[in-house]
Design a protein around this motif. Structure first.
Motif, PDB file in Angstrom:
ATOM      1  N   UNK A   1      42.755  38.796 -41.479  1.00  0.00           N
ATOM      2  CA  UNK A   1      41.792  38.016 -40.689  1.00  0.00           C
ATOM      3  C   UNK A   1      41.794  36.528 -41.011  1.00  0.00           C
ATOM      4  N   UNK A   2      42.809  36.044 -41.744  1.00  0.00           N
ATOM      5  CA  UNK A   2      42.805  34.633 -42.153  1.00  0.00           C
ATOM      6  C   UNK A   2      42.916  33.684 -40.970  1.00  0.00           C
TER       7      UNK A   2
ATOM      8  N   UNK B   1      33.499  31.902 -43.452  1.00  0.00           N
ATOM      9  CA  UNK B   1      34.090  33.233 -43.566  1.00  0.00           C
ATOM     10  C   UNK B   1      33.011  34.308 -43.439  1.00  0.00           C
ATOM     11  N   UNK B   2      33.241  35.268 -42.542  1.00  0.00           N
ATOM     12  CA  UNK B   2      32.307  36.381 -42.379  1.00  0.00           C
ATOM     13  C   UNK B   2      32.176  37.158 -43.690  1.00  0.00           C
ATOM     14  N   UNK B   3      31.037  37.828 -43.854  1.00  0.00           N
ATOM     15  CA  UNK B   3      30.777  38.536 -45.106  1.00  0.00           C
ATOM     16  C   UNK B   3      31.627  39.787 -45.279  1.00  0.00           C
TER      17      UNK B   3
ATOM     18  N   UNK C   1      39.599  38.310 -46.101  1.00  0.00           N
ATOM     19  CA  UNK C   1      39.433  36.960 -46.646  1.00  0.00           C
ATOM     20  C   UNK C   1      38.159  36.864 -47.475  1.00  0.00           C
ATOM     21  N   UNK C   2      37.085  37.451 -46.973  1.00  0.00           N
ATOM     22  CA  UNK C   2      35.819  37.445 -47.714  1.00  0.00           C
ATOM     23  C   UNK C   2      35.966  38.141 -49.056  1.00  0.00           C
ATOM     24  N   UNK C   3      36.680  39.262 -49.065  1.00  0.00           N
ATOM     25  CA  UNK C   3      36.889  39.981 -50.327  1.00  0.00           C
ATOM     26  C   UNK C   3      37.634  39.120 -51.335  1.00  0.00           C
ATOM     27  N   UNK C   4      38.640  38.397 -50.862  1.00  0.00           N
ATOM     28  CA  UNK C   4      39.458  37.589 -51.773  1.00  0.00           C
ATOM     29  C   UNK C   4      38.675  36.448 -52.403  1.00  0.00           C
ATOM     30  N   UNK C   5      37.859  35.759 -51.611  1.00  0.00           N
ATOM     31  CA  UNK C   5      37.131  34.611 -52.163  1.00  0.00           C
ATOM     32  C   UNK C   5      35.896  35.032 -52.948  1.00  0.00           C
ATOM     33  N   UNK C   6      35.543  36.312 -52.870  1.00  0.00           N
ATOM     34  CA  UNK C   6      34.325  36.800 -53.521  1.00  0.00           C
ATOM     35  C   UNK C   6      34.595  37.602 -54.789  1.00  0.00           C
ATOM     36  N   UNK C   7      35.873  37.788 -55.122  1.00  0.00           N
ATOM     37  CA  UNK C   7      36.244  38.563 -56.304  1.00  0.00           C
ATOM     38  C   UNK C   7      37.220  37.749 -57.150  1.00  0.00           C
TER      39      UNK C   7
END
Length: 428
Positions: A43-44, A366-368, A372-378
């Motif tokens: 989804x990037x 970025x949607x929650x 992409x959200x997973x990458x920037x949040x972990x």
């Protein structure tokens, strides 16, 4: 004897097998993560933008641009690209760089008043990383921008560091001469002590230097506080901090960096207040990711200090590379600089090859839910190179790859697929 030979033969085979397994394990440790990182992020496309599209929240007072390494062309070029965008879209009228405050004064006089020779100024800079064509281009653009502007609308250049105050001598002497502040030959000789290694100053020389600077500052503060007077007074404050830094805070890595980053944050806040008085509240600053980030690993970063003071009025953009050949200083006395290759294993930076080599990602967009959200949040692998190189770094990827949560460090990032080395003019 035959039995001993067989034992030695088997021992050799076992040792060779162990060494082979260790080599394979190290290769997997080094190269495995970067191979995994190149997998497509579904989804990037929904979020990746060009740098010129960056949009800063309206209330922002300080926009910080980080760099994953000091020794790459692309990160130096991004300083100018982001500054041009912020000047055009956000009304920013100043740029502050991770260099000594006094060096910033020399550049500011050049871009605003045409004073000095740019080649001489750039080659006098203490940090080799700034003696480059890219920094000269940034300075020239700022000077050209100012050429047809009223003084109130001109761009300003600042340094916010305090490690190398020797280039502050000339602005102080010039100001004193212009304002008819008398300095004796002894006073001038005392100021030249700043050209020595400050951690080797004798107590008597340090005391004499502090006294001369205090006397000059007292005379400045008694006059009408023009912008130039404020700048020179602040340069003297930076020198005081530099003297404390070398005398009291060089005993260990943590205390040294805690003090330096606190001083840099105080300088940035002072610059912002000065620019606010000119009618321009928003300023741009640029430095290593490790300084501008919202948190550090071993010490309290400049970014942490600024977030505490400015809260959500501080907006920080980190950067990263996927592949880099970086110009970096080798650890050890008088060994010099060289170009060395590294890989960050950053999955978001790996995707930059699909966007012309680089792209901008605003985390707020970025949607929650989504990859992409997973990458920037972990915790994610990211590159981090300072000004120290050892061949052991190639065997120990954790020495140049940090694993942290991007959203904890930055509000946005710019990713570069392949970064190339700077070509500094000379080493001092």
């Amino acid at each position: 004897m035959v039995i001993l030979k067989k034992i030695l033969k088997w021992f050799g085979l076992i040792l060779l097998s162990i060494l082979t397994l260790l080599a394979l394990a190290d290769a997997l440790w080094v190269f495995g993560p970067q191979l995994m990182a190149e997998r497509k992020i579904s989804d990037l496309n929904n979020y990746a933008q060009g740098v010129s599209k960056l949009d800063i929240p309206d209330k922002t007072k300080i926009i910080a641009l980080g760099e994953a390494s000091h020794g790459n062309v692309e990160f130096q070029e991004l300083k100018l690209a982001v500054l041009q965008t912020l000047v055009e879209k956000e009304g920013v009228k100043s740029f502050a760089l991770e260099m000594d405050f006094g060096e910033g004064l020399l550049i500011d006089d050049y871009i605003r008043k045409g004073q000095g020779n740019l080649d001489d100024i750039v080659e006098s800079l203490d940090f080799t990383i700034y003696r480059t064509d890219q920094i000269k281009k940034l300075i020239e653009w700022m000077k050209d921008y100012n050429s047809d502007k009223d003084e109130s609308q001109q761009l300003s250049f600042y340094g916010f560091d305090m490690q190398n105050p020797s280039n502050g001598i000339q602005p102080i002497l010039t100001y004193c001469k212009n304002q008819k502040i008398d300095l004796s030959d002894d006073d001038k000789n005392t100021l030249n002590l700043l050209k020595q290694a400050l951690n080797q100053l004798s107590d008597s020389d340090r005391t004499a230097l502090i006294q001369v600077l205090h006397d000059i500052q007292t005379k400045i503060l008694s006059d009408q506080m023009t912008r130039q007077a404020q700048l020179i007074s602040q340069e003297i404050n930076c020198i005081f901090k530099g003297l404390d830094y070398y005398q009291d805070y060089m005993t260990d890595y943590v205390s040294m960096n805690n003090f330096r980053d606190r001083c840099m944050a105080e300088n940035v806040a002072w610059i912002q207040e000065l620019e606010k008085s000119r009618g321009h509240e928003a300023i741009m600053i640029a430095g290593h990711n490790g300084h501008v980030a919202l948190k550090g690993i071993n010490y309290k970063t400049m970014g942490q200090h600024l977030e505490e003071k400015f809260s959500d009025q501080y907006f920080v953009i980190g950067t990263d590379y996927f592949h880099t050949k970086v110009n970096i200083n080798t650890i050890g006395q008088d060994i010099g600089r060289g170009n060395h290759s590294f890989n960050s294993a950053d999955p978001l930076a790996a995707q930059a090859k699909n966007y012309g080599g680089f792209y901008y990602l605003d985390f707020a967009s970025v949607d929650k839910e989504g990859q992409t959200s997973d990458l920037i949040s972990e915790p994610m692998s990211m590159g981090s190179l300072g000004e120290g190189y050892s061949f052991l770094m190639h065997l120990l990827p954790n020495s140049h790859r940090i694993k942290q949560i991007p959203k904890d460090l930055y509000h946005a990032m710019i990713f570069v697929y392949k970064a190339n080395p700077i070509h500094p003019y000379s080493e001092k």
